[in-house]
Write a protein that holds these residues in place. Structure first.
Motif, PDB file in Angstrom:
ATOM      1  N   LEU B 142     -15.187   2.943  38.912  1.00 56.10           N
ATOM      2  CA  LEU B 142     -16.486   2.268  38.933  1.00 56.10           C
ATOM      3  C   LEU B 142     -17.375   2.801  40.056  1.00 56.10           C
ATOM      4  O   LEU B 142     -18.599   2.828  39.930  1.00 56.10           O
ATOM      5  CB  LEU B 142     -16.292   0.759  39.083  1.00 56.10           C
ATOM      6  CG  LEU B 142     -15.588   0.088  37.908  1.00 56.10           C
ATOM      7  CD1 LEU B 142     -15.320  -1.372  38.194  1.00 56.10           C
ATOM      8  CD2 LEU B 142     -16.396   0.233  36.637  1.00 56.10           C
ATOM      9  N   THR B 143     -16.757   3.243  41.150  1.00 56.18           N
ATOM     10  CA  THR B 143     -17.555   3.774  42.251  1.00 56.18           C
ATOM     11  C   THR B 143     -18.073   5.166  41.925  1.00 56.18           C
ATOM     12  O   THR B 143     -19.244   5.485  42.148  1.00 56.18           O
ATOM     13  CB  THR B 143     -16.705   3.819  43.539  1.00 56.18           C
ATOM     14  OG1 THR B 143     -16.165   2.527  43.755  1.00 56.18           O
ATOM     15  CG2 THR B 143     -17.553   4.213  44.731  1.00 56.18           C
ATOM     16  N   ILE B 144     -17.193   6.026  41.384  1.00 55.33           N
ATOM     17  CA  ILE B 144     -17.575   7.424  41.167  1.00 55.33           C
ATOM     18  C   ILE B 144     -18.417   7.569  39.908  1.00 55.33           C
ATOM     19  O   ILE B 144     -19.438   8.254  39.904  1.00 55.33           O
ATOM     20  CB  ILE B 144     -16.312   8.309  41.073  1.00 55.33           C
ATOM     21  CG1 ILE B 144     -15.511   8.220  42.368  1.00 55.33           C
ATOM     22  CG2 ILE B 144     -16.707   9.766  40.817  1.00 55.33           C
ATOM     23  CD1 ILE B 144     -14.146   8.837  42.298  1.00 55.33           C
ATOM     24  N   PHE B 145     -18.007   6.916  38.817  1.00 55.75           N
ATOM     25  CA  PHE B 145     -18.670   7.167  37.535  1.00 55.75           C
ATOM     26  C   PHE B 145     -19.669   6.077  37.134  1.00 55.75           C
ATOM     27  O   PHE B 145     -20.292   6.163  36.098  1.00 55.75           O
ATOM     28  CB  PHE B 145     -17.627   7.335  36.427  1.00 55.75           C
ATOM     29  CG  PHE B 145     -16.816   8.579  36.581  1.00 55.75           C
ATOM     30  CD1 PHE B 145     -17.253   9.788  36.036  1.00 55.75           C
ATOM     31  CD2 PHE B 145     -15.634   8.567  37.286  1.00 55.75           C
ATOM     32  CE1 PHE B 145     -16.516  10.935  36.194  1.00 55.75           C
ATOM     33  CE2 PHE B 145     -14.894   9.722  37.453  1.00 55.75           C
ATOM     34  CZ  PHE B 145     -15.335  10.908  36.915  1.00 55.75           C
ATOM     35  N   GLY B 146     -19.783   5.035  37.952  1.00 54.64           N
ATOM     36  CA  GLY B 146     -20.772   4.005  37.658  1.00 54.64           C
ATOM     37  C   GLY B 146     -20.250   2.955  36.703  1.00 54.64           C
ATOM     38  O   GLY B 146     -19.111   3.023  36.233  1.00 54.64           O
ATOM     39  N   THR B 147     -21.089   1.978  36.428  1.00 56.52           N
ATOM     40  CA  THR B 147     -20.658   0.852  35.604  1.00 56.52           C
ATOM     41  C   THR B 147     -21.427   0.764  34.296  1.00 56.52           C
ATOM     42  O   THR B 147     -21.262  -0.187  33.540  1.00 56.52           O
ATOM     43  CB  THR B 147     -20.863  -0.476  36.364  1.00 56.52           C
ATOM     44  OG1 THR B 147     -22.225  -0.544  36.771  1.00 56.52           O
ATOM     45  CG2 THR B 147     -19.975  -0.567  37.565  1.00 56.52           C
ATOM     46  N   ALA B 148     -22.288   1.757  34.014  1.00 55.32           N
ATOM     47  CA  ALA B 148     -23.114   1.675  32.814  1.00 55.32           C
ATOM     48  C   ALA B 148     -22.265   1.872  31.563  1.00 55.32           C
ATOM     49  O   ALA B 148     -21.575   2.882  31.436  1.00 55.32           O
ATOM     50  CB  ALA B 148     -24.199   2.740  32.861  1.00 55.32           C
ATOM     51  N   PRO B 149     -22.283   0.908  30.633  1.00 55.38           N
ATOM     52  CA  PRO B 149     -21.515   1.081  29.402  1.00 55.38           C
ATOM     53  C   PRO B 149     -22.179   2.097  28.462  1.00 55.38           C
ATOM     54  O   PRO B 149     -23.380   2.364  28.567  1.00 55.38           O
ATOM     55  CB  PRO B 149     -21.510  -0.313  28.786  1.00 55.38           C
ATOM     56  CG  PRO B 149     -22.618  -1.042  29.412  1.00 55.38           C
ATOM     57  CD  PRO B 149     -22.930  -0.411  30.717  1.00 55.38           C
ATOM     58  N   ILE B 150     -21.362   2.689  27.577  1.00 57.31           N
ATOM     59  CA  ILE B 150     -21.886   3.625  26.581  1.00 57.31           C
ATOM     60  C   ILE B 150     -21.878   2.900  25.245  1.00 57.31           C
ATOM     61  O   ILE B 150     -20.820   2.468  24.783  1.00 57.31           O
ATOM     62  CB  ILE B 150     -20.991   4.876  26.495  1.00 57.31           C
ATOM     63  CG1 ILE B 150     -20.853   5.521  27.868  1.00 57.31           C
ATOM     64  CG2 ILE B 150     -21.557   5.872  25.489  1.00 57.31           C
ATOM     65  CD1 ILE B 150     -19.822   6.613  27.928  1.00 57.31           C
ATOM     66  N   ASN B 151     -23.041   2.743  24.616  1.00 57.34           N
ATOM     67  CA  ASN B 151     -23.040   1.992  23.353  1.00 57.34           C
ATOM     68  C   ASN B 151     -22.987   2.914  22.137  1.00 57.34           C
ATOM     69  O   ASN B 151     -22.977   4.142  22.267  1.00 57.34           O
ATOM     70  CB  ASN B 151     -24.229   1.036  23.281  1.00 57.34           C
ATOM     71  CG  ASN B 151     -25.537   1.771  23.394  1.00 57.34           C
ATOM     72  OD1 ASN B 151     -25.661   2.888  22.904  1.00 57.34           O
ATOM     73  ND2 ASN B 151     -26.503   1.164  24.054  1.00 57.34           N
ATOM     74  N   ALA B 152     -22.938   2.303  20.952  1.00 55.77           N
ATOM     75  CA  ALA B 152     -22.657   3.050  19.722  1.00 55.77           C
ATOM     76  C   ALA B 152     -23.654   4.176  19.475  1.00 55.77           C
ATOM     77  O   ALA B 152     -23.288   5.246  18.974  1.00 55.77           O
ATOM     78  CB  ALA B 152     -22.648   2.090  18.537  1.00 55.77           C
ATOM     79  N   SER B 153     -24.937   3.974  19.865  1.00 55.12           N
ATOM     80  CA  SER B 153     -25.935   5.004  19.563  1.00 55.12           C
ATOM     81  C   SER B 153     -25.754   6.230  20.455  1.00 55.12           C
ATOM     82  O   SER B 153     -26.151   7.334  20.085  1.00 55.12           O
ATOM     83  CB  SER B 153     -27.338   4.425  19.726  1.00 55.12           C
ATOM     84  OG  SER B 153     -27.496   3.946  21.032  1.00 55.12           O
ATOM     85  N   GLN B 154     -25.170   6.039  21.655  1.00 55.94           N
ATOM     86  CA  GLN B 154     -24.984   7.181  22.554  1.00 55.94           C
ATOM     87  C   GLN B 154     -23.641   7.865  22.339  1.00 55.94           C
ATOM     88  O   GLN B 154     -23.461   9.018  22.702  1.00 55.94           O
ATOM     89  CB  GLN B 154     -25.046   6.702  24.011  1.00 55.94           C
ATOM     90  CG  GLN B 154     -26.356   6.054  24.401  1.00 55.94           C
ATOM     91  CD  GLN B 154     -26.196   5.232  25.674  1.00 55.94           C
ATOM     92  OE1 GLN B 154     -25.262   4.449  25.803  1.00 55.94           O
ATOM     93  NE2 GLN B 154     -27.110   5.418  26.611  1.00 55.94           N
ATOM     94  N   LEU B 155     -22.684   7.130  21.779  1.00 55.07           N
ATOM     95  CA  LEU B 155     -21.304   7.606  21.686  1.00 55.07           C
ATOM     96  C   LEU B 155     -21.227   8.892  20.858  1.00 55.07           C
ATOM     97  O   LEU B 155     -21.960   9.043  19.885  1.00 55.07           O
ATOM     98  CB  LEU B 155     -20.462   6.510  21.025  1.00 55.07           C
ATOM     99  CG  LEU B 155     -19.051   6.289  21.545  1.00 55.07           C
ATOM    100  CD1 LEU B 155     -19.061   6.005  23.030  1.00 55.07           C
ATOM    101  CD2 LEU B 155     -18.427   5.121  20.812  1.00 55.07           C
ATOM    102  N   PRO B 156     -20.354   9.846  21.257  1.00 55.29           N
ATOM    103  CA  PRO B 156     -20.189  11.058  20.454  1.00 55.29           C
ATOM    104  C   PRO B 156     -19.841  10.713  19.006  1.00 55.29           C
ATOM    105  O   PRO B 156     -19.075   9.774  18.749  1.00 55.29           O
ATOM    106  CB  PRO B 156     -19.012  11.772  21.121  1.00 55.29           C
ATOM    107  CG  PRO B 156     -18.994  11.261  22.497  1.00 55.29           C
ATOM    108  CD  PRO B 156     -19.546   9.872  22.460  1.00 55.29           C
TER     109      PRO B 156
END
Lengths: 343, 336
Positions: B142-156
């Protein structure tokens, strides 16, 4: 005479005292105005008792070769019970005496619930012979679950003023929680050092089987230790809900890591048998200094997690290395002795 | 003949699995009376899809318990593998499922290796060590990569496709269709791999022996340290697989998710008859445990209880499983 006791404490916890002084000096140098104030020390002294009492419960169980992971849940549940009594049962226009009666009932009910939780732990570990780790992981969920069910996961707020004194009152410059804590520490020290049960606890922790053959009632001792740990969690819960003037299921879950960290830092052997209250108290103060420092520096909870987690692992590694070294040098001595005898 | 039959029942009554199967049959019968939609193929396909992540984690936790240890950090490993691999996939612009798995699993193996190294090299207590690394891994993520979730529209796209993929489909009369998710194949793969390791390799025998008596294992010539390294790395590897599967399942990757579910997984394993004193339990039991826990959690509302009861039931299940196992083991009665 008194000097002798202090000297003993110093000799038993030399490394810890060194660590405590280092942390203290560093914080005093780098954050003099905010760390070295009466207000900060008073706020630290109100925070120590809460998780200090929980840690004492964990320590007692660990001394006997067990562990109690359910302390936070017990504190949670008994706090909720006290909160429910104080918010639901007191009539609108109650007189002072009536309120006092209900506050007293709430305290008794909370402690009763905590002791009952401890009894459940003790019976499962002692008489049904389930491993303490698994048992208390299970009861951790169970007690927390009961709290969630009876509150529907909502917070309970607003207690009578008389009750708020427990967590927020002062006697001279000393916060009231600190006074409770000191009294409890005396109580536990006496149990550990002056009673038969204290000795039995250490013996069971060192070697359960040998203790059994020495005619110690191992099963009953486990019940007793978890009762005690439950009772301490109950006291902690009263301070906790009184200080924040609310109770909510799930409050204080981060305390679990901290209590175990403090116990390990305090030099209590997780395999059982060895541990001193003095070590635990010094570890508590050290951790509180660190927490206070990281609050002043505005660390995120994630960084605090990294710090406590890695501290826990590092302390374990240091303990393991030094224990290894001692046993090796001991072995050498014995070998030399043996060689001398043979010659 | 009669004697043989009673002997057979005697033997079966000592197995945790038979109680679990009885309970399952009873519960399924009960549920099919309560709700019409329960005993349908589509419900069971859904159940299989939802439970597969937990089953994979549970098999890892089972191997650790078998060796007499306990691991609490695998949820933090799973979420690290999931989140970091998705982030890398997005930033590099590669849309390849295999790459996602490779990344997630190698992160998992790396973190698991750290656990194993600490535990074997310094002979640390497994519970306390993994409690520590749980917060270190998660805090670091959480410190290095942040806490922002990735939602369905951004997901590969590959992960979304993977979530929809099925082994076979059944077409309904009205033209809509449903099928069994490919996730189940991963569970089967992991089951076969774990079973093979435990049953046919020296490594697997070593895991059992360490669980029974570590000192004895050392003296009979097992390399206890490297076996432990393997165990915790294997858990990390499985957690890496679970991370990707979980992301594909809910089509949402939140770095604060998954952590906290370790207790449910351990509940499933303990219910399955594994004991932390080591050397006991079976893969079948573990799978049954996972199945029971998912079926219970999914259908709490159907039997008229709110979701607030979930935590309570997990506790009951752990205690019931552990007490059942403890009462069954007769040898332990001798100790005290």
């Amino acid at each position: 005479m008194k000097y002798g006791v202090l000297k003993n404490i110093y000799q038993e916890n030399r490394t810890l005292i060194f660590l405590l002084t280092t942390v203290f000096v560093l914080l005093s140098i780098f954050l003099p105005s905010r760390f070295l104030s009466l207000l900060n020390f008073q706020s630290m002294a109100t925070q120590i008792p809460e998780f200090g009492l929980l840690a004492t419960g964990v320590m007692l169980a660990m001394l006997m070769g067990g562990i109690d992971l359910s302390v936070v849940s017990i504190a949670n549940l008994s706090g909720i019970i006290a909160a429910l009594i104080m918010t639901r049962l007191i009539p609108e226009n109650a007189l002072g005496g009536q309120i006092g009666f209900f506050v007293f009932t709430a305290i008794i009910a909370a402690l009763g619930a905590a002791i009952l939780c401890g009894l459940i732990n003790g019976v499962i570990v002692g008489y049904l012979r389930v491993n303490p780790i698994i048992t208390t992981i299970g009861t951790m969920s169970l007690f927390m679950g009961v709290g969630i069910i009876i509150t529907s996961s909502r917070g309970i707020i607003g207690f009578p003023d008389a009750f708020l004194f427990i967590g927020n009152g002062y006697v001279l410059i000393f916060p009231f929680p600190l006074i409770i804590f000191v009294a409890m520490m005396f109580f536990v020290t006496i149990i550990l050092n002056r009673t038969k049960f204290g000795m039995h606890a250490r013996m069971i922790g060192t070697n359960q089987r040998a203790a059994y053959f020495a005619n110690i009632n191992v099963r009953l001792s486990f019940v007793k230790v978890y009762l005690l740990s439950g009772f301490l969690s109950g006291i902690s819960s009263l301070i906790m809900i009184s200080r924040v003037n609310s109770a909510k299921s799930g409050y204080g879950e981060s305390y679990l890591l901290e209590t175990i960290l403090v116990v390990i830092l305090g030099g209590i052997d997780p395999r059982g048998g060895y541990g001193k209250i003095s070590g635990l108290i010094i570890a508590l103060i050290t951790l509180q200094f660190l927490k206070s420092g990281s609050n002043i520096l505005n660390f995120t909870p994630f960084i605090k997690n990294i710090i406590s987690g890695s501290l826990l692992v590092i302390v374990m590694i240091i303990n393991s290395i030094s224990a290894n070294r001692i046993s090796k040098s001991e072995m050498k001595k014995r070998q030399q002795k043996a060689a001398g005898i043979i010659r | 003949m009669d004697n043989k039959l009673t002997q057979y029942f005697k033997r079966i009554s000592k197995k945790t699995e038979s109680y679990l199967i009885l309970f399952l049959i009873f519960y399924i019968l009960l549920m099919s009376f309560v709700s019409d939609s329960f005993l349908t193929l589509i419900n069971f396909f859904d159940l299989g899809k939802n439970a597969s992540g937990m089953a994979i984690l549970a098999l890892g936790a089972f191997v650790v318990l078998l060796s007499g240890g306990i691991d609490l950090s695998f949820t933090a490993i799973a979420v690290s593998g999931q989140y970091i691999s998705a982030k890398i996939l997005l930033s590099v612009g590669v849309d390849n499922l295999l790459f996602a798995f490779a990344l997630s699993c190698s992160i998992g193996i790396f973190l698991g290796f750290i656990n194993g190294y600490l535990i074997s090299r310094f002979k640390l207590q497994t519970l306390i060590t993994t409690l520590g690394t749980l917060s270190v891994f998660h805090g670091a993520l959480l410190t290095i990569f942040g806490t922002a979730p990735i939602n369905a529209s951004q997901l590969p796209q590959c992960i979304i496709e993977f979530g929809k993929a099925t082994i076979f489909r059944i077409v309904r009369e009205d033209g809509s269709s449903y099928g069994l998710s490919v996730f189940v194949l991963f569970v089967i793969g992991v089951v076969i791999l774990t079973w093979f390791i435990l049953r046919f390799t020296m490594l697997g025998r070593g895991i059992y022996v360490i669980g029974g008596n570590e000192e004895a294992a050392r003296r009979t010539g097992f390399n206890v340290d490297s076996i432990k390294l393997f165990i915790y790395s294997y858990v990390g590897f499985l957690a890496g697989i679970m991370g990707v599967i979980n992301g594909a399942l809910i089509r949402f990757i939140d770095p604060t998710e998954i952590v906290g579910r370790e207790i449910n997984v351990i509940a499933a394993v303990v219910l399955g008859g594994a004991s932390i004193t080591g050397g006991k339990g079976s893969i079948l039991g573990t799978l049954l445990g996972v199945f029971i826990i998912s079926i219970l959690n999914d259908n709490l509302v159907l039997i008229g209880l709110s979701s607030f009861w979930q935590r309570f039931f997990v506790g009951v299940i752990i205690l019931a499983g552990a007490i059942l196992t403890a009462v069954q083991s007769e040898e332990k009665k001798l100790i005290r």
